[in-house]
Design an enzyme around this catalytic site. Structure first.
Site, short mmCIF file in Angstrom:
data_model
loop_
_atom_site.label_atom_id
_atom_site.label_comp_id
_atom_site.label_asym_id
_atom_site.label_seq_id
_atom_site.Cartn_x
_atom_site.Cartn_y
_atom_site.Cartn_z
N TYR A 1 21.74 5.19 -7.23
CA TYR A 1 20.65 5.49 -6.28
C TYR A 1 20.96 4.87 -4.92
O TYR A 1 20.91 5.55 -3.89
CB TYR A 1 19.36 4.92 -6.85
CG TYR A 1 18.11 5.16 -6.03
CD1 TYR A 1 17.61 6.46 -5.86
CD2 TYR A 1 17.42 4.11 -5.45
CE1 TYR A 1 16.43 6.68 -5.14
CE2 TYR A 1 16.25 4.32 -4.73
CZ TYR A 1 15.76 5.60 -4.58
OH TYR A 1 14.59 5.82 -3.87
N LYS B 1 21.87 6.91 -1.41
CA LYS B 1 21.03 6.85 -0.22
C LYS B 1 21.81 6.29 0.98
O LYS B 1 21.59 6.71 2.11
CB LYS B 1 19.79 5.99 -0.49
CG LYS B 1 18.81 6.60 -1.48
CD LYS B 1 18.07 7.81 -0.90
CE LYS B 1 16.98 8.30 -1.83
NZ LYS B 1 16.26 9.47 -1.30
N TYR C 1 25.89 13.94 11.18
CA TYR C 1 25.39 15.23 11.67
C TYR C 1 24.70 15.07 13.02
O TYR C 1 24.77 15.95 13.86
CB TYR C 1 24.44 15.89 10.65
CG TYR C 1 25.15 16.89 9.78
CD1 TYR C 1 26.14 16.49 8.90
CD2 TYR C 1 24.86 18.25 9.87
CE1 TYR C 1 26.82 17.40 8.12
CE2 TYR C 1 25.55 19.18 9.10
CZ TYR C 1 26.52 18.75 8.22
OH TYR C 1 27.20 19.67 7.47
P1 NAD Z 1 9.36 11.72 -7.38
O1 NAD Z 1 10.29 11.60 -8.53
O2 NAD Z 1 7.89 11.78 -7.65
O3 NAD Z 1 9.70 12.99 -6.50
C1 NAD Z 1 11.01 13.45 -6.29
C2 NAD Z 1 10.98 14.97 -6.38
O4 NAD Z 1 12.30 15.48 -6.10
C3 NAD Z 1 10.61 15.47 -7.79
O5 NAD Z 1 9.60 16.46 -7.71
C4 NAD Z 1 11.92 16.04 -8.32
O6 NAD Z 1 11.73 17.07 -9.26
C5 NAD Z 1 12.60 16.51 -7.04
N1 NAD Z 1 14.05 16.63 -7.13
C6 NAD Z 1 14.93 15.69 -7.54
N2 NAD Z 1 16.19 16.17 -7.50
C7 NAD Z 1 16.09 17.45 -7.03
C8 NAD Z 1 17.05 18.46 -6.74
N3 NAD Z 1 18.37 18.28 -6.94
N4 NAD Z 1 16.61 19.64 -6.26
C9 NAD Z 1 15.28 19.86 -6.05
N5 NAD Z 1 14.33 18.94 -6.31
C10 NAD Z 1 14.73 17.74 -6.80
O7 NAD Z 1 9.68 10.50 -6.39
P2 NAD Z 1 8.92 10.02 -5.06
O8 NAD Z 1 8.43 8.65 -5.28
O9 NAD Z 1 7.99 11.06 -4.59
O10 NAD Z 1 10.15 9.91 -4.05
C11 NAD Z 1 10.38 10.90 -3.05
C12 NAD Z 1 11.49 10.44 -2.12
O11 NAD Z 1 11.12 9.21 -1.49
C13 NAD Z 1 12.81 10.19 -2.84
O12 NAD Z 1 13.86 10.64 -2.01
C14 NAD Z 1 12.86 8.68 -2.97
O13 NAD Z 1 14.16 8.20 -3.00
C15 NAD Z 1 12.13 8.24 -1.71
N6 NAD Z 1 11.53 6.90 -1.89
C16 NAD Z 1 10.36 6.74 -2.58
C17 NAD Z 1 9.83 5.46 -2.72
C18 NAD Z 1 8.52 5.21 -3.42
O14 NAD Z 1 8.07 4.07 -3.48
N7 NAD Z 1 7.83 6.22 -3.94
C19 NAD Z 1 10.51 4.34 -2.19
C20 NAD Z 1 11.70 4.56 -1.52
C21 NAD Z 1 12.20 5.85 -1.36
#
Ligand code: NAD
Ligand code: UDP
Length: 324
Positions: free
Chosen positions: A153, A157, A167
């Site tokens: 992960y 990132k 880009y």
């Molecule tokens: P989540 O798992 O609820 O949502 C991620 C979504 O991405 C899911 O619906 C999943 O099905 C979709 N997905 C994953 N791989 C995919 C692919 N190859 N093609 C299409 N869809 C795909 O997680 P979240 O908490 O909503 O996180 C969303 C983003 O925010 C992520 O990129 C995560 O790294 C980032 N993030 C979240 C947090 C947090 O605290 N929630 C913290 C840091 C970063």
């Protein structure tokens, strides 16, 4: 401001069926955008977007964004949120996590370049790893174990941020990078393994709260509406370097467990389990950049956000969702 339509810009949101992607989609629709949501449901849930069925400003495409993305439409903004985000999820899907952070980022950047669209990527405080600087400023380069269990992960990132800057510098794409710190709220999956749904689910069902380690590690929890507001502001800025968005209100995981027991009125006890490898010992954002640049800071107090979140999970438990 927008290339294709001033009145009703078109945004693509990858990960739209996830926790944050679905809240972002709601905010963009409320701001008058038309949204094309893309998700392959690897960790998402259709329930997060079913309220949008019949909304003419929203369209959904089931697609894995690690594969080439073809869209005939004009696009003004691309928000790349697709990625497993819970440690349990990315341990289960390490290769998909690496692919969506690398190939998925490349594909979505290619889409933004082709459409002359703005681009915003959801990066993470995990870029700082187990930090040796506290609180974490954007200038800190981090302390990441590339070959540990979280490496899939963290390094995906970090690659995604490097690709985004390439880009921007090479092709002039108008890119933004948000480093998101632990965010919570309704629509998290009860069983995604992150500490917020885990503890609330356990408290609501009278199970022991599973504290990893001695619970002295810290996190700083941000309510989802605050986070989405910061991200929306960033998307409208002209800033290209990473920006931390999170709530600096820091607590230990043991304190967090005690707060959940108090707010749920549960009789659950704390149960101590081994600490997972490379679990960061401290985490708190320095949000000076977001404050100065975007005039943003969190507004929702922990006590208010956690009550709303508990109510959401009460509904999920009553509906028969399984608890971790
Ligand atoms: P989540 O798992 O609820 O949502 C991620 C979504 O991405 C899911 O619906 C999943 O099905 C979709 N997905 C994953 N791989 C995919 C692919 N190859 N093609 C299409 N869809 C795909 O997680 P979240 O908490 O909503 O996180 C969303 C983003 O925010 C992520 O990129 C995560 O790294 C980032 N993030 C979240 C947090 C947090 O605290 N929630 C913290 C840091 C970063
Ligand atoms: N944690 C815990 N019990 C759980 C789940 C998580 O004690 O059932 C701890 C975990 O070890 C970490 C913190 O809570 O120190 C936050 O974990 P989470 O998975 O929510 O996200 P992270 O910040 O580690 O990415």
């Amino acid at each position: 401001m927008f290339k294709h339509s001033q009145a009703s810009p078109i945004s693509v949101v990858t990960g739209a069926a996830g926790f944050l992607g679905s809240h972002l989609t709601d905010r963009l629709l409320a701001e008058g955008h038309r949204v094309i949501g893309v998700d392959n449901f690897i960790t998402g849930n259709v329930a997060n977007i079913e309220h949008l069925a019949g909304n003419e400003s929203f369209r959904f495409i089931k697609h894995d964004v690690s594969n080439f993305i073809y869209l005939p439409d004009d696009v003004d903004c691309v928000f790349h949120f697709a990625s497993p985000a819970s440690p349990i999820d990315y341990l289960e899907y390490p290769i998909q996590t690496l692919k969506v952070g690398s190939l998925g980022t490349h594909n979505t950047l290619g889409l933004a370049k082709d459409k002359r669209a703005r681009y915003l990527i959801a990066s993470t405080s995990e870029c700082y790893g187990d930090p040796l600087e506290h609180p974490q400023k954007e200038s800190y380069w981090g302390n990441v174990n590339p070959v540990g269990p979280r490496g899939c992960y963290d390094e995906a990132k970090r690659f995604a941020e490097a690709m985004t800057m390439a880009y921007h510098r090479t092709h002039g794409v108008d890119t933004k990078i948000v480093r998101i710190f632990n965010t919570y709220g309704p629509r998290m999956r009860l069983r995604d393994g992150r500490v917020v749904p885990a503890f609330i689910g356990q408290a609501l069902t009278g199970k022991p709260l599973t504290i990893f380690g001695d619970g002295s590690q810290t996190r700083s929890f941000c309510y989802c509406s605050d986070l989405i507001d910061g991200i929306f502001r960033l998307s409208q800025s002209d800033f290209h370097e990473p920006v931390n968005i999170g709530n600096p209100h820091e607590m230990t995981i043991k304190q967090f467990g005690e707060a959940i027991i108090q707010h749920t009125g549960s009789s659950s006890k704390l149960e101590f389990r081994p600490l997972p490898q490379d679990d960061p010992k401290v985490r708190r954002p320095d949000i000076t950049r977001a404050k100065t640049l975007l005039g943003w800071e969190p507004r929702v107090a922990f006590a208010d956000g956690i009550v709303k979140t508990i109510e959401f999970f009460r509904g999920r438990v009553a509906a028969g969702d399984l608890v971790a």
